[in-house]
Structures are given as structure tokens and as C-alpha cells.
Design a protein around this motif. Structure first.
Motif, PDB file in Angstrom:
ATOM      1  N   LEU A 122      81.661   2.994  27.774  1.00  7.42           N
ATOM      2  CA  LEU A 122      81.609   4.255  26.968  1.00  7.42           C
ATOM      3  C   LEU A 122      80.070   4.563  26.662  1.00  7.42           C
ATOM      4  CD1 LEU A 122      83.139   6.344  25.455  1.00  7.42           C
ATOM      5  CD2 LEU A 122      83.448   4.781  23.673  1.00  7.42           C
ATOM      6  N   ASP A 123      79.877   5.904  26.762  1.00  7.01           N
ATOM      7  CA  ASP A 123      78.779   6.538  26.304  1.00  7.01           C
ATOM      8  C   ASP A 123      79.347   7.505  25.308  1.00  7.01           C
ATOM      9  OD1 ASP A 123      76.316   7.838  26.024  1.00  7.01           O
ATOM     10  OD2 ASP A 123      76.212   8.939  27.839  1.00  7.01           O
ATOM     11  N   LEU A 124      78.961   6.996  24.031  1.00 10.21           N
ATOM     12  CA  LEU A 124      79.319   7.556  22.909  1.00 10.21           C
ATOM     13  C   LEU A 124      78.384   8.511  22.413  1.00 10.21           C
ATOM     14  CD1 LEU A 124      81.995   7.895  20.902  1.00 10.21           C
ATOM     15  CD2 LEU A 124      81.176   5.746  19.688  1.00 10.21           C
ATOM     16  N   CYS A 125      78.748   9.785  21.852  1.00  6.76           N
ATOM     17  CA  CYS A 125      77.677  10.864  21.437  1.00  6.76           C
ATOM     18  C   CYS A 125      76.688  10.946  22.421  1.00  6.76           C
ATOM     19  CB  CYS A 125      76.988  10.112  20.184  1.00  6.76           C
ATOM     20  SG  CYS A 125      78.076   9.668  18.718  1.00  6.76           S
ATOM     21  N   SER A 126      77.394  11.319  23.552  1.00  5.45           N
ATOM     22  CA  SER A 126      76.710  11.403  25.045  1.00  5.45           C
ATOM     23  C   SER A 126      75.498  12.336  25.112  1.00  5.45           C
ATOM     24  CB  SER A 126      77.648  11.785  26.077  1.00  5.45           C
ATOM     25  OG  SER A 126      77.031  11.401  27.310  1.00  5.45           O
ATOM     26  N   GLY A 127      75.603  13.689  24.372  1.00  7.47           N
ATOM     27  CA  GLY A 127      74.607  14.680  24.391  1.00  7.47           C
ATOM     28  C   GLY A 127      74.395  15.015  25.939  1.00  7.47           C
ATOM     29  N   SER A 128      73.371  14.915  26.727  1.00  6.28           N
ATOM     30  CA  SER A 128      73.124  15.226  27.948  1.00  6.28           C
ATOM     31  C   SER A 128      73.613  14.423  28.867  1.00  6.28           C
ATOM     32  CB  SER A 128      71.488  15.206  28.148  1.00  6.28           C
ATOM     33  OG  SER A 128      71.141  13.784  28.056  1.00  6.28           O
ATOM     34  N   GLY A 129      74.153  13.077  28.563  1.00 10.95           N
ATOM     35  CA  GLY A 129      74.914  12.210  29.531  1.00 10.95           C
ATOM     36  C   GLY A 129      73.933  11.154  29.826  1.00 10.95           C
ATOM     37  N   ALA A 130      72.661  11.334  29.582  1.00  9.44           N
ATOM     38  CA  ALA A 130      71.590  10.243  30.084  1.00  9.44           C
ATOM     39  C   ALA A 130      72.067   8.867  30.231  1.00  9.44           C
ATOM     40  CB  ALA A 130      70.481  10.761  29.478  1.00  9.44           C
TER      41      ALA A 130
ATOM     42  N   VAL B  58      82.552   5.006  33.796  1.00 13.76           N
ATOM     43  CA  VAL B  58      81.945   5.538  32.508  1.00 13.76           C
ATOM     44  C   VAL B  58      82.805   6.649  31.967  1.00 13.76           C
ATOM     45  CG1 VAL B  58      79.948   6.373  31.254  1.00 13.76           C
ATOM     46  CG2 VAL B  58      79.794   4.680  33.082  1.00 13.76           C
ATOM     47  N   ASP B  59      83.393   6.529  30.687  1.00 15.59           N
ATOM     48  CA  ASP B  59      83.722   7.745  30.047  1.00 15.59           C
ATOM     49  C   ASP B  59      82.378   8.475  29.071  1.00 15.59           C
ATOM     50  OD1 ASP B  59      86.232   7.427  30.936  1.00 15.59           O
ATOM     51  OD2 ASP B  59      87.038   6.654  29.018  1.00 15.59           O
ATOM     52  N   LEU B  60      82.214   9.628  29.221  1.00 18.87           N
ATOM     53  CA  LEU B  60      81.139   9.860  28.214  1.00 18.87           C
ATOM     54  C   LEU B  60      81.756  11.221  27.262  1.00 18.87           C
ATOM     55  CD1 LEU B  60      80.344  10.337  31.512  1.00 18.87           C
ATOM     56  CD2 LEU B  60      78.199  10.585  30.632  1.00 18.87           C
ATOM     57  N   ILE B  61      81.576  10.718  25.949  1.00 17.27           N
ATOM     58  CA  ILE B  61      82.266  11.497  24.851  1.00 17.27           C
ATOM     59  C   ILE B  61      81.104  12.311  24.108  1.00 17.27           C
ATOM     60  CG2 ILE B  61      83.501  11.239  22.775  1.00 17.27           C
ATOM     61  CD1 ILE B  61      85.037   8.915  23.828  1.00 17.27           C
ATOM     62  N   GLU B  62      81.418  13.548  24.010  1.00 14.53           N
ATOM     63  CA  GLU B  62      80.578  14.479  23.321  1.00 14.53           C
ATOM     64  C   GLU B  62      81.133  15.544  22.580  1.00 14.53           C
ATOM     65  OE1 GLU B  62      78.051  16.545  21.495  1.00 14.53           O
ATOM     66  OE2 GLU B  62      77.255  14.662  22.299  1.00 14.53           O
ATOM     67  N   LEU B  63      81.006  15.502  21.321  1.00 14.46           N
ATOM     68  CA  LEU B  63      81.867  16.389  20.375  1.00 14.46           C
ATOM     69  C   LEU B  63      81.629  17.824  20.699  1.00 14.46           C
ATOM     70  CD1 LEU B  63      83.615  16.896  17.848  1.00 14.46           C
ATOM     71  CD2 LEU B  63      81.360  16.633  16.295  1.00 14.46           C
ATOM     72  N   GLU B  64      80.248  18.054  21.031  1.00 10.00           N
ATOM     73  CA  GLU B  64      79.883  19.532  21.193  1.00 10.00           C
ATOM     74  C   GLU B  64      80.373  19.782  22.548  1.00 10.00           C
ATOM     75  OE1 GLU B  64      78.865  21.356  18.795  1.00 10.00           O
ATOM     76  OE2 GLU B  64      78.486  19.791  17.303  1.00 10.00           O
ATOM     77  N   GLU B  65      81.130  20.575  22.809  1.00 14.78           N
ATOM     78  CA  GLU B  65      81.590  20.971  23.712  1.00 14.78           C
ATOM     79  C   GLU B  65      80.619  21.724  25.007  1.00 14.78           C
ATOM     80  OE1 GLU B  65      85.809  22.825  24.009  1.00 14.78           O
ATOM     81  OE2 GLU B  65      86.574  20.821  23.191  1.00 14.78           O
ATOM     82  N   ARG B  66      79.864  22.531  24.090  1.00 14.70           N
ATOM     83  CA  ARG B  66      78.753  23.214  24.992  1.00 14.70           C
ATOM     84  C   ARG B  66      77.878  22.065  25.905  1.00 14.70           C
ATOM     85  NH1 ARG B  66      76.474  22.705  19.897  1.00 14.70           N
ATOM     86  NH2 ARG B  66      74.071  22.208  20.045  1.00 14.70           N
ATOM     87  N   HIS B  67      77.955  21.132  25.634  1.00 16.99           N
ATOM     88  CA  HIS B  67      77.195  20.256  26.426  1.00 16.99           C
ATOM     89  C   HIS B  67      77.741  19.778  27.588  1.00 16.99           C
ATOM     90  CE1 HIS B  67      74.152  20.275  23.369  1.00 16.99           C
ATOM     91  NE2 HIS B  67      74.748  19.704  22.556  1.00 16.99           N
ATOM     92  N   HIS B  68      79.241  20.040  27.562  1.00 15.08           N
ATOM     93  CA  HIS B  68      80.145  19.426  28.622  1.00 15.08           C
ATOM     94  C   HIS B  68      79.618  19.814  30.193  1.00 15.08           C
ATOM     95  CE1 HIS B  68      83.648  18.061  26.044  1.00 15.08           C
ATOM     96  NE2 HIS B  68      82.491  17.323  25.499  1.00 15.08           N
ATOM     97  N   ALA B  69      79.382  21.144  30.274  1.00 18.75           N
ATOM     98  CA  ALA B  69      78.916  21.605  31.569  1.00 18.75           C
ATOM     99  C   ALA B  69      77.544  21.126  31.830  1.00 18.75           C
ATOM    100  CB  ALA B  69      78.815  23.181  31.313  1.00 18.75           C
TER     101      ALA B  69
END
Length: 256
Positions: free
Chosen positions: A83-91, A105-116
């Protein structure tokens, strides 16, 4: 034209030596204090290319250092869930996927604008969609454990100290920087909640400030977690590795 080091790097990396009008405009952005990574649009991270379309937190060399160490501690062959938690860019998750072909890997990011942006980073670096999921939600809200390894670079800057450079404060997302009182609000939450999502003998890697090491050790003890704090390439306490003190399963006795 007398160029700064950043302008030389920009010319080489983004414009392949062509001093066109767009390059001149980008130089003005640099001189206004905008970080080079945003102007170029991507950064390298452990051999992968991390795009920054939605302007997430720019991955740091200190993070790259401990993530490489964490990956080295992962088994190279048996299947693992990360799990990459608070993923941001997904780096972080992207680096794991590139270095450990046995990992999902699960990449979790609260701010949905970063998902794309995360999706683009996975796609551009050739990661199979079957190996990665991009999820939203508040910390573990949408997590589906157990995970063998949880890696997190959460917001941890203490706003009372606020040693953040002006360019960072002006251009990078505040929600990815500041961690509330003492910088530890999210860190403490992650430590409290992580045990419920770790596999037996699983590990939580969490980045933090050097001044937070003692508080993290205390919080780990309160949460029933073993803790070791490690230094970065500059000799500064930078991350802690936490694990369950005992396996999280119960074996029924065969004796009456």
C-alpha cells in the motif's frame, strides 16, 4: 544568454536545446520562483519517470533514499501486497511496481485531482493495470488489506516551525505538507490504524521530521508496534519502520 543551472537543465530536458519562445516563458516561471520540476513537468524517481500534471508534492531525494531501502527489504520473488498511502504523484508505489515484479500495489490518495496523474504515471511507465489500483478515501477508508508492506510519506511538517522554503510554500500543495499539531496528527492516525491492515509480520514505513522520532517511538509503543528509526543520506532521522510485536492471528489450542 547567461543561464542558471536550472535553466540549462530545463533547456536540455524539456526543449532538447531549442531556445524557442516557450523556453523563454518557462525561464520567467523559474525566475518567479516556480520549482523546476513543475516547469519541466516530470522528475526521475528510482529509475521511473514521475509526471506532475496535477501539481502534487514533488518527490524528494530523501524519500527516494528510504523507498529504495524499503524495496530492498521486500522479498524479490514471492507475491506481495503493498500500500502506497498518501500517494500524491504515486512515485512510491510506482517505484515498488518497477523494482518488484512480484508486487501488486494499492495507491491511496485523498485528493482526487491527483488520480489522473497517478494513472498516467502507471501507464507511461508500462505498469499493467492488473497490478495496481488507484483509490480515494480518508487514509485507510477504502483500503483492502492485509498488506505485507505499507509505505507512506504523509503530511508531517509542524506549522509552528514551518521551515518550508518560500518556493515550496508558494507552489506546492499545503495539504501535502502540513501535519497539524506538531506535524503528527496524520502520522499518529496512520500508526493507530495500520495494524488492522498489516499482514502477519507486515511492516509500515513512514517518513517524518527528525524532531518527531521520540514521539513516534512513544506512539509506536502505545500502539503495540515495534519501531526502528533510520537516517537518510544526509545523516538525519528521516523514517521509521514499524511492525507488529506478535503475529496478528490466533492459533487454537488442540488441548482441551
Amino acid at each position: 544568454m547567461n543561464m542558471t543551472r536550472d535553466e540549462e537543465w530545463l533547456l536540455r530536458e524539456k526543449y532538447e536545446g531549442d531556445m524557442n519562445p516557450s523556453f523563454v516563458e518557462d525561464c520567467a516561471r523559474l525566475r518567479a520562483g516556480e520549482p523546476l520540476a513543475y516547469v519541466i513537468g516530470h522528475v526521475p524517481f528510482l529509475g521511473v519517470t514521475v509526471y506532475l500534471d496535477s501539481r502534487p508534492l514533488i518527490p524528494r531525494a530523501e524519500t527516494e533514499f528510504w523507498v529504495e531501502r524499503a524495496i530492498a527489504e521486500m522479498p524479490p520473488h514471492e507475491p506481495i501486497r503493498v500500500l502506497d498511502l498518501c500517494s500524491g504523484s504515486g512515485a512510491i508505489g510506482l517505484a515498488v511496481l518497477a523494482k518488484r515484479l512480484n508486487a501488486s500495489v494499492d495507491l491511496i490518495e485523498l485528493e482526487e485531482r491527483h488520480h489522473a496523474t497517478i494513472e498516467r504515471n502507471l501507464r507511461e511507465n508500462g505498469v499493467s493495470a492488473s497490478r495496481a489500483r488507484v483509490l480515494g478515501g480518508d487514509l485507510f477508508e477504502r483500503a483492502e488489506g492485509p498488506y505485507d508492506h505499507i509505505l507512506s510519506n504523509p503530511p508531517y511538517i509542524d506549522p509552528a516551525l514551518d521551515r518550508v522554503a518560500q518556493s515550496v510554500r508558494a507552489f506546492e500543495p499545503a495539504e501535502a505538507l502540513y501535519g497539524g499539531e506538531g506535524g503528527l496528527e496524520l502520522v499518529r492516525r496512520i500508526m493507530r490504524e495500520a495494524e488492522g491492515f498489516l499482514a502477519p509480520y507486515g511492516r509500515l514505513y513512514i517518513e517524518h521530521e527528525p524532531e518527531q522520532s521520540a514521539a513516534i517511538a512513544t506512539a509506536a509503543k502505545e500502539a503495540g508496534l515495534a519501531c526502528r528509526t533510520e537516517r537518510d543520506q544526509y545523516g538525519v532521522d528521516r523514517y521509521s519502520v514499524l511492525s507488529c510485536l506478535a503475529p496478528r492471528f490466533h492459533v487454537e489450542s488442540s488441548h482441551g
